[in-house]
Write a protein that holds these residues in place. Structure first.
Motif, PDB file in Angstrom:
ATOM      1  N   CYS A 138      52.513  -9.314  39.416  1.00  0.00           N
ATOM      2  CA  CYS A 138      51.279  -8.668  39.846  1.00  0.00           C
ATOM      3  C   CYS A 138      50.802  -9.456  41.065  1.00  0.00           C
ATOM      4  O   CYS A 138      50.268 -10.563  40.944  1.00  0.00           O
ATOM      5  N   GLN A 139      51.066  -8.918  42.248  1.00  0.00           N
ATOM      6  CA  GLN A 139      50.696  -9.571  43.502  1.00  0.00           C
ATOM      7  C   GLN A 139      49.266  -9.146  43.829  1.00  0.00           C
ATOM      8  O   GLN A 139      48.985  -7.969  43.981  1.00  0.00           O
ATOM      9  N   THR A 140      48.378 -10.113  43.900  1.00  0.00           N
ATOM     10  CA  THR A 140      46.959  -9.854  44.126  1.00  0.00           C
ATOM     11  C   THR A 140      46.588 -10.334  45.520  1.00  0.00           C
ATOM     12  O   THR A 140      46.882 -11.471  45.888  1.00  0.00           O
ATOM     13  N   TYR A 141      45.952  -9.448  46.279  1.00  0.00           N
ATOM     14  CA  TYR A 141      45.593  -9.733  47.667  1.00  0.00           C
ATOM     15  C   TYR A 141      44.081  -9.804  47.817  1.00  0.00           C
ATOM     16  O   TYR A 141      43.379  -8.863  47.437  1.00  0.00           O
ATOM     17  N   LEU A 142      43.584 -10.892  48.362  1.00  0.00           N
ATOM     18  CA  LEU A 142      42.180 -10.997  48.733  1.00  0.00           C
ATOM     19  C   LEU A 142      42.033 -10.287  50.074  1.00  0.00           C
ATOM     20  O   LEU A 142      42.846 -10.497  50.982  1.00  0.00           O
ATOM     21  N   LEU A 143      41.024  -9.436  50.199  1.00  0.00           N
ATOM     22  CA  LEU A 143      40.858  -8.624  51.401  1.00  0.00           C
ATOM     23  C   LEU A 143      39.697  -9.117  52.251  1.00  0.00           C
ATOM     24  O   LEU A 143      38.689  -9.579  51.727  1.00  0.00           O
ATOM     25  N   LYS A 144      39.867  -8.964  53.542  1.00  0.00           N
ATOM     26  CA  LYS A 144      38.827  -9.330  54.499  1.00  0.00           C
ATOM     27  C   LYS A 144      38.482  -8.080  55.297  1.00  0.00           C
ATOM     28  O   LYS A 144      39.379  -7.391  55.793  1.00  0.00           O
ATOM     29  N   GLU A 145      37.193  -7.800  55.402  1.00  0.00           N
ATOM     30  CA  GLU A 145      36.773  -6.605  56.122  1.00  0.00           C
ATOM     31  C   GLU A 145      36.853  -6.839  57.626  1.00  0.00           C
ATOM     32  O   GLU A 145      36.411  -7.856  58.140  1.00  0.00           O
ATOM     33  N   LYS A 146      37.434  -5.855  58.323  1.00  0.00           N
ATOM     34  CA  LYS A 146      37.532  -5.926  59.775  1.00  0.00           C
ATOM     35  C   LYS A 146      36.297  -5.259  60.381  1.00  0.00           C
ATOM     36  O   LYS A 146      35.518  -4.612  59.678  1.00  0.00           O
ATOM     37  N   GLU A 147      36.122  -5.424  61.674  1.00  0.00           N
ATOM     38  CA  GLU A 147      34.956  -4.871  62.357  1.00  0.00           C
ATOM     39  C   GLU A 147      34.857  -3.365  62.229  1.00  0.00           C
ATOM     40  O   GLU A 147      33.762  -2.805  62.202  1.00  0.00           O
ATOM     41  N   ASP A 148      35.992  -2.671  62.119  1.00  0.00           N
ATOM     42  CA  ASP A 148      35.969  -1.206  62.027  1.00  0.00           C
ATOM     43  C   ASP A 148      35.743  -0.699  60.598  1.00  0.00           C
ATOM     44  O   ASP A 148      35.797   0.495  60.330  1.00  0.00           O
ATOM     45  N   GLY A 149      35.475  -1.617  59.650  1.00  0.00           N
ATOM     46  CA  GLY A 149      35.188  -1.222  58.275  1.00  0.00           C
ATOM     47  C   GLY A 149      36.404  -1.111  57.375  1.00  0.00           C
ATOM     48  O   GLY A 149      36.265  -0.879  56.182  1.00  0.00           O
ATOM     49  N   THR A 150      37.607  -1.273  57.933  1.00  0.00           N
ATOM     50  CA  THR A 150      38.815  -1.275  57.110  1.00  0.00           C
ATOM     51  C   THR A 150      39.075  -2.694  56.626  1.00  0.00           C
ATOM     52  O   THR A 150      38.391  -3.634  57.033  1.00  0.00           O
ATOM     53  N   TYR A 151      40.053  -2.836  55.760  1.00  0.00           N
ATOM     54  CA  TYR A 151      40.361  -4.151  55.193  1.00  0.00           C
ATOM     55  C   TYR A 151      41.768  -4.577  55.559  1.00  0.00           C
ATOM     56  O   TYR A 151      42.656  -3.750  55.730  1.00  0.00           O
ATOM     57  N   GLU A 152      41.944  -5.895  55.636  1.00  0.00           N
ATOM     58  CA  GLU A 152      43.270  -6.472  55.827  1.00  0.00           C
ATOM     59  C   GLU A 152      43.466  -7.562  54.790  1.00  0.00           C
ATOM     60  O   GLU A 152      42.504  -8.153  54.301  1.00  0.00           O
ATOM     61  N   ASP A 153      44.728  -7.813  54.437  1.00  0.00           N
ATOM     62  CA  ASP A 153      45.042  -8.872  53.485  1.00  0.00           C
ATOM     63  C   ASP A 153      44.666 -10.208  54.103  1.00  0.00           C
ATOM     64  O   ASP A 153      44.976 -10.486  55.263  1.00  0.00           O
ATOM     65  N   PHE A 154      43.999 -11.044  53.309  1.00  0.00           N
ATOM     66  CA  PHE A 154      43.546 -12.345  53.798  1.00  0.00           C
ATOM     67  C   PHE A 154      44.341 -13.472  53.153  1.00  0.00           C
ATOM     68  O   PHE A 154      44.778 -14.386  53.814  1.00  0.00           O
ATOM     69  N   SER A 155      44.502 -13.410  51.846  1.00  0.00           N
ATOM     70  CA  SER A 155      45.346 -14.366  51.127  1.00  0.00           C
ATOM     71  C   SER A 155      45.851 -13.658  49.874  1.00  0.00           C
ATOM     72  O   SER A 155      45.375 -12.582  49.529  1.00  0.00           O
TER      73      SER A 155
END
Length: 167
Positions: A138-155
């Motif tokens: 179970c790979q769990t990704y912490l997400l970081k919100e980008k300026e455009d409101g979408t998310y990217e994987d952070f850790s």
């Protein structure tokens, strides 16, 4: 303490330790690049600053998750009977998860974005599995919100789970 609580505590401790190691490695790689390009050397004057920078990197990527490590399904297309998977209310960022079969690398389940405090309702796998036991991550990704409101994987951190399909 019951088995599920012990598992959640164990998973939280493992995540914390993995993130500390990842944070230290990232910091050391960044510090090495800075050292090589700017002649940066640790001395008595900058030691505390380096420690503070490293602590901030680790804290930013730290997260907790709720989960147990054995998930039972009546058959390959039914909802889980006992799986626990969620984002701790102690987190400040959302997470997402992917469940990947260890032997094939195939993704058999993906969550949507789980805000802090969210716990999944009983869910079905995205792939119909035959009866049997499967080892998955179970790979769990912490997400970081980008300026455009979408998310990217952070850790991220991965945990082994056993998937039991009864019929």
């Amino acid at each position: 303490m019951d088995k599920k609580k012990k598992t959640v505590v164990t998973v939280s401790v493992i995540v914390a330790l993995l993130l500390v190691v990842i944070g230290v490695l990232v910091f050391l790689l960044l510090w090495k690049g800075e050292k090589e390009s700017e002649g940066y050397v640790i001395d008595g004057n900058n030691y505390r600053k380096i420690q503070e920078n490293m602590a901030n990197e680790v804290a930013e990527g730290y997260f907790e998750t709720y989960m147990n490590t054995t998930w039972t399904f009546g058959d390959g297309m039914s909802e889980t009977q006992d799986a626990v998977l969620g984002n701790s209310p102690n987190n400040t960022k959302p997470i997402r998860c992917e469940v990947i079969l260890e032997d094939t690398g195939e993704v058999i389940y993906k969550t949507g974005i789980l805000p802090p405090g969210a716990v999944l309702e009983p869910f079905k796998l995205d792939k119909d599995l035959d009866a049997g036991n499967y080892t998955a991550v179970c790979q769990t990704y912490l997400l970081k919100e980008k300026e455009d409101g979408t998310y990217e994987d952070f850790s991220s951190a991965g945990f082994y789970v056993t998937i039991e399909v009864e019929n």
